[in-house]
Write a protein that holds these residues in place. Structure first.
Motif, PDB file in Angstrom:
ATOM      1  N   ARG A  19       2.116 -12.236  -0.705  1.00 43.82           N
ATOM      2  CA  ARG A  19       3.231 -11.962  -1.610  1.00 43.82           C
ATOM      3  C   ARG A  19       2.751 -11.622  -3.016  1.00 43.82           C
ATOM      4  N   PHE A  20       1.715 -12.305  -3.466  1.00 46.18           N
ATOM      5  CA  PHE A  20       1.206 -11.988  -4.806  1.00 46.18           C
ATOM      6  C   PHE A  20       0.584 -10.596  -4.816  1.00 46.18           C
ATOM      7  N   ILE A  21      -0.118 -10.237  -3.741  1.00 44.09           N
ATOM      8  CA  ILE A  21      -0.678  -8.895  -3.649  1.00 44.09           C
ATOM      9  C   ILE A  21       0.438  -7.860  -3.706  1.00 44.09           C
ATOM     10  N   LEU A  22       1.543  -8.159  -3.017  1.00 48.26           N
ATOM     11  CA  LEU A  22       2.693  -7.255  -3.048  1.00 48.26           C
ATOM     12  C   LEU A  22       3.240  -7.118  -4.466  1.00 48.26           C
ATOM     13  N   GLY A  23       3.398  -8.244  -5.157  1.00 45.68           N
ATOM     14  CA  GLY A  23       3.959  -8.189  -6.503  1.00 45.68           C
ATOM     15  C   GLY A  23       3.069  -7.448  -7.479  1.00 45.68           C
ATOM     16  N   SER A  24       1.783  -7.743  -7.452  1.00 43.91           N
ATOM     17  CA  SER A  24       0.870  -7.056  -8.364  1.00 43.91           C
ATOM     18  C   SER A  24       0.758  -5.579  -8.025  1.00 43.91           C
ATOM     19  N   GLY A  25       0.786  -5.274  -6.722  1.00 46.72           N
ATOM     20  CA  GLY A  25       0.743  -3.872  -6.320  1.00 46.72           C
ATOM     21  C   GLY A  25       1.973  -3.109  -6.762  1.00 46.72           C
ATOM     22  N   LEU A  26       3.138  -3.775  -6.722  1.00 50.64           N
ATOM     23  CA  LEU A  26       4.376  -3.138  -7.158  1.00 50.64           C
ATOM     24  C   LEU A  26       4.318  -2.796  -8.647  1.00 50.64           C
ATOM     25  N   VAL A  27       3.817  -3.730  -9.441  1.00 48.34           N
ATOM     26  CA  VAL A  27       3.668  -3.457 -10.879  1.00 48.34           C
ATOM     27  C   VAL A  27       2.707  -2.295 -11.097  1.00 48.34           C
ATOM     28  N   GLY A  28       1.579  -2.314 -10.383  1.00 45.33           N
ATOM     29  CA  GLY A  28       0.611  -1.229 -10.518  1.00 45.33           C
ATOM     30  C   GLY A  28       1.177   0.107 -10.093  1.00 45.33           C
ATOM     31  N   ALA A  29       1.983   0.108  -9.009  1.00 49.49           N
ATOM     32  CA  ALA A  29       2.582   1.350  -8.537  1.00 49.49           C
ATOM     33  C   ALA A  29       3.547   1.930  -9.565  1.00 49.49           C
ATOM     34  N   ARG A  38       3.680 -16.052  16.866  1.00 48.23           N
ATOM     35  CA  ARG A  38       4.435 -14.806  16.703  1.00 48.23           C
ATOM     36  C   ARG A  38       5.090 -14.750  15.335  1.00 48.23           C
ATOM     37  N   ASP A  39       5.641 -15.857  14.873  1.00 45.52           N
ATOM     38  CA  ASP A  39       6.287 -15.879  13.565  1.00 45.52           C
ATOM     39  C   ASP A  39       5.268 -15.683  12.448  1.00 45.52           C
ATOM     40  N   ARG A  40       4.105 -16.317  12.574  1.00 51.17           N
ATOM     41  CA  ARG A  40       3.061 -16.140  11.556  1.00 51.17           C
ATOM     42  C   ARG A  40       2.589 -14.690  11.484  1.00 51.17           C
ATOM     43  N   VAL A  41       2.362 -14.113  12.664  1.00 54.01           N
ATOM     44  CA  VAL A  41       1.880 -12.738  12.708  1.00 54.01           C
ATOM     45  C   VAL A  41       2.926 -11.783  12.156  1.00 54.01           C
ATOM     46  N   ARG A  42       4.188 -11.994  12.529  1.00 52.11           N
ATOM     47  CA  ARG A  42       5.250 -11.111  12.058  1.00 52.11           C
ATOM     48  C   ARG A  42       5.374 -11.159  10.535  1.00 52.11           C
ATOM     49  N   ARG A  43       5.337 -12.371   9.972  1.00 56.61           N
ATOM     50  CA  ARG A  43       5.452 -12.496   8.518  1.00 56.61           C
ATOM     51  C   ARG A  43       4.241 -11.869   7.830  1.00 56.61           C
ATOM     52  N   TYR A  44       3.056 -12.169   8.340  1.00 53.22           N
ATOM     53  CA  TYR A  44       1.844 -11.630   7.727  1.00 53.22           C
ATOM     54  C   TYR A  44       1.828 -10.111   7.822  1.00 53.22           C
ATOM     55  N   ALA A  45       2.159  -9.571   8.983  1.00 53.49           N
ATOM     56  CA  ALA A  45       2.134  -8.119   9.171  1.00 53.49           C
ATOM     57  C   ALA A  45       3.124  -7.434   8.241  1.00 53.49           C
ATOM     58  N   LEU A  46       4.331  -7.977   8.155  1.00 53.86           N
ATOM     59  CA  LEU A  46       5.354  -7.357   7.310  1.00 53.86           C
ATOM     60  C   LEU A  46       4.939  -7.391   5.848  1.00 53.86           C
ATOM     61  N   GLU A  47       4.499  -8.554   5.376  1.00 51.21           N
ATOM     62  CA  GLU A  47       4.140  -8.674   3.966  1.00 51.21           C
ATOM     63  C   GLU A  47       2.910  -7.841   3.625  1.00 51.21           C
ATOM     64  N   SER A  48       1.903  -7.841   4.516  1.00 53.00           N
ATOM     65  CA  SER A  48       0.705  -7.052   4.234  1.00 53.00           C
ATOM     66  C   SER A  48       0.999  -5.559   4.313  1.00 53.00           C
ATOM     67  N   TRP A  49       1.892  -5.174   5.226  1.00 53.32           N
ATOM     68  CA  TRP A  49       2.249  -3.754   5.354  1.00 53.32           C
ATOM     69  C   TRP A  49       2.940  -3.264   4.080  1.00 53.32           C
ATOM     70  N   VAL A  50       3.942  -4.010   3.638  1.00 52.83           N
ATOM     71  CA  VAL A  50       4.642  -3.628   2.413  1.00 52.83           C
ATOM     72  C   VAL A  50       3.675  -3.633   1.240  1.00 52.83           C
ATOM     73  N   SER A  51       2.766  -4.628   1.208  1.00 50.66           N
ATOM     74  CA  SER A  51       1.785  -4.691   0.133  1.00 50.66           C
ATOM     75  C   SER A  51       0.900  -3.454   0.131  1.00 50.66           C
ATOM     76  N   HIS A  52       0.452  -3.047   1.324  1.00 50.25           N
ATOM     77  CA  HIS A  52      -0.406  -1.872   1.412  1.00 50.25           C
ATOM     78  C   HIS A  52       0.342  -0.600   1.012  1.00 50.25           C
ATOM     79  N   LEU A  53       1.603  -0.517   1.420  1.00 51.78           N
ATOM     80  CA  LEU A  53       2.382   0.662   1.046  1.00 51.78           C
ATOM     81  C   LEU A  53       2.553   0.745  -0.466  1.00 51.78           C
ATOM     82  N   VAL A  54       2.845  -0.403  -1.067  1.00 52.24           N
ATOM     83  CA  VAL A  54       3.052  -0.415  -2.516  1.00 52.24           C
ATOM     84  C   VAL A  54       1.752  -0.109  -3.246  1.00 52.24           C
ATOM     85  N   THR A  55       0.677  -0.796  -2.829  1.00 58.01           N
ATOM     86  CA  THR A  55      -0.598  -0.586  -3.500  1.00 58.01           C
ATOM     87  C   THR A  55      -1.194   0.783  -3.194  1.00 58.01           C
ATOM     88  N   ALA A  56      -0.674   1.457  -2.154  1.00 58.10           N
ATOM     89  CA  ALA A  56      -1.155   2.807  -1.867  1.00 58.10           C
ATOM     90  C   ALA A  56      -0.919   3.737  -3.055  1.00 58.10           C
TER      91      ALA A  56
END
Length: 510
Positions: free
Chosen positions: A368-378, A218-236
């Motif tokens: 996390r790296f996907i999130l960071g690079s996506g944030l810069v791109g956004a 549950r902890d792995r899924v929660r962390r992965y889901a949250l980070e990937s969700w934010v990453s997708h929102l940013v990279t959107a």
């Protein structure tokens, strides 16, 4: 391992091809029947729906694709329990996001009770209750359909995925034609609701119960889901049609319509090859343990070469025939989009290669790296939208998108190399790119001196012949890759198998 992946990917590609063909055919119908302005309205709706689906996502569909293969490979009992546990909050959040559209539509209906307020036109769609109501319905149906598709990819039931996709594609094309003729832009938006609803109804057959999810999982899924969700929102902001906001604000629906057509052709050129990577994330997740590290690293260059083999000539070749292709498909009213479409399609040849690295990073939970690079791109995309787009219009939107996406993609590829040991086969890619560039030059030379459908066919044939000859001379594919491809292609139906193996013999004689 690679042969199994290719077989999975080929089956998955059937589903994706159906969806791609349906979307492309729908775009042509909209462009031909509604013109540039009407296409702009529908393009704005597509952007609003896409962003709302991402907001409702919560990283849950991606978590299904990431964790279900791993659980099933380890023969644990958590797979059904995880699906059931994720379904409930996902449905609730999707309903809430769609409810926001419904509430706004209700407010507009009260504030503008006149009958013409329900018309969806280039100058009135923003204040139309019907427009936002349809966007809400599309958000809900596409969100639930996304859960179904991700579950099927997670359990690797690609045959069921393909069946649903084929049915949905057929329904959407028919619904678009009937809807546009009968109801205009509103009918086009409604067709997307109907098409995704065909997949959405399958949600009733998904697991409703299972073993309790362990706290560690549950902890792995929660962390992965949250980070990937934010990453997708940013990279959107980087990968979605964010430019339509700035184009519509500065130049109106006409510019949005031209940009939408340009993106449609860019997506068409890349979507087919990308479908071959559709099974990659679930396949990597199934082999995500440390004992599989060497096998994953060996698979990376083979996957990149396979993708480049197809995407380079499709993108650059399409850019070469663009002066003939775009007017024939969408009509002469869209001629102004030729240069922008050429820029987007050409740059997509390089950007698409990074999708393999993205799959590896998601499979290894390096979100996390996907999130960071996506944030810069956004941030760069917003800056370009506020400066370059108002100053340069359509070409500014296309050019800035191409440059920013290429830079972010290069960053992702470099990180995958340094962090995961995924070495890019640069020399092989350079030879493939050269072959594809020669293909594009040959196709453009023919397109320049010819016209109509015969000219288009001749340009495509000439480009294909030049590409095959260049590959035969440059030899960018190692023997091991050719062997894997031959083994995978032998699993195709006889007519497809014969044609595919014959094509492979042309570019790489045994």
């Amino acid at each position: 391992m690679a042969g199994t992946l290719v077989r999975k990917s080929l089956i998955n590609a059937i589903a994706g091809v159906a969806v791609t063909v349906a979307g492309f055919a729908s775009s042509i119908l909209v462009a031909r029947l509604l013109g540039v302005e009407g296409s702009g309205v529908v393009g704005f709706a597509v952007w609003a729906i896409t962003m709302s689906v991402m907001v409702a996502d919560l990283g849950i569909p991606g978590s299904l694709t990431r964790f279900l293969p791993e659980l099933r490979a380890r023969s644990t009992l958590d797979a059904d329990g995880l699906s059931a546990a994720l379904l409930r909050p996902y449905v609730l959040v999707s309903a809430c996001v769609a409810g926001g559209f419904f509430a706004y539509a209700a407010w507009l209906a009260v504030a503008h009770p006149a009958g013409d307020a329900w018309q969806i036109g280039p100058g009135s769609f923003r204040s139309s209750p019907l427009f936002w109501l349809l966007c809400g319905l599309a958000c809900l149906s596409q969100s639930l359909a996304s859960f179904v598709n991700s579950y099927l990819r997670g359990v690797q039931d690609f045959a069921a995925l393909a069946r649903l996709a084929l049915l949905s594609a057929g329904v959407q094309i028919v619904a678009t034609g009937v809807g546009v003729v009968t109801f205009g832009a509103g009918g086009a938006i409604a067709s997307s609701v109907i098409g995704s609803a065909v997949v959405m109804v399958a949600i009733v057959r998904l697991p409703r119960a299972g073993s309790a999810v362990s706290p560690a999982l549950r902890d792995r899924v929660r962390r992965y889901a949250l980070e990937s969700w934010v990453s997708h929102l940013v990279t959107a902001f980087l990968w979605s049609r964010m430019e339509v906001i700035f184009l519509e604000r500065s130049f109106g629906s006409h510019a949005v319509g031209l940009f939408t057509v340009s993106l449609t052709l860019s997506n068409l050129a890349t979507q087919g090859p990308l479908l071959l990577t559709g099974a990659l994330l679930s396949h990597l997740s199934e082999h995500s343990g440390a004992d599989h590290a060497e096998r994953r690293q060996n698979l990376y260059p083979a996957s990149v070469r396979l993708l480049a083999l197809i995407v380079f000539p499709l993108c650059l070749g399409t850019a070469g025939i663009m002066p003939l292709l775009l007017p024939l498909l969408f009509g002469p009213a869209f001629d102004s989009a030729i240069t922008a479409a050429t820029i987007l399609v050409g740059s997509a040849s390089l950007v698409t290669i990074a999708t393999i690295a993205y799959s590896y990073l998601f499979a290894m939970e390096r979100t996390r790296f996907i999130l960071g690079s996506g944030l810069v791109g956004a941030i760069l995309s917003i800056v370009a939208g506020l400066t370059v787009v108002p100053a340069a219009g359509l070409l500014g939107a296309a050019g800035s998108r191409a440059v920013i996406q290429t830079l972010v993609s290069a960053t992702i590829v470099c990180y995958a190399w340094r962090a995961l040991g995924c070495v890019l086969p640069a020399a092989d890619l350079a030879r493939m790119f050269l072959a594809a560039l020669l293909c594009a030059v040959a196709a453009r030379m023919v397109a320049t001196v010819s016209s109509g459908v015969p000219g288009l066919v001749l340009a495509i044939v000439m480009g294909a012949l030049v590409y095959a000859a260049a590959l035969r001379v440059l030899k960018p594919l190692p023997t091991a890759d050719l062997h894997r491809m031959r083994e995978a292609l032998r699993s195709l139906p006889v007519p497809l198998r014969s044609a595919a193996l014959a094509s492979l013999r042309v570019i790489a004689p045994a």
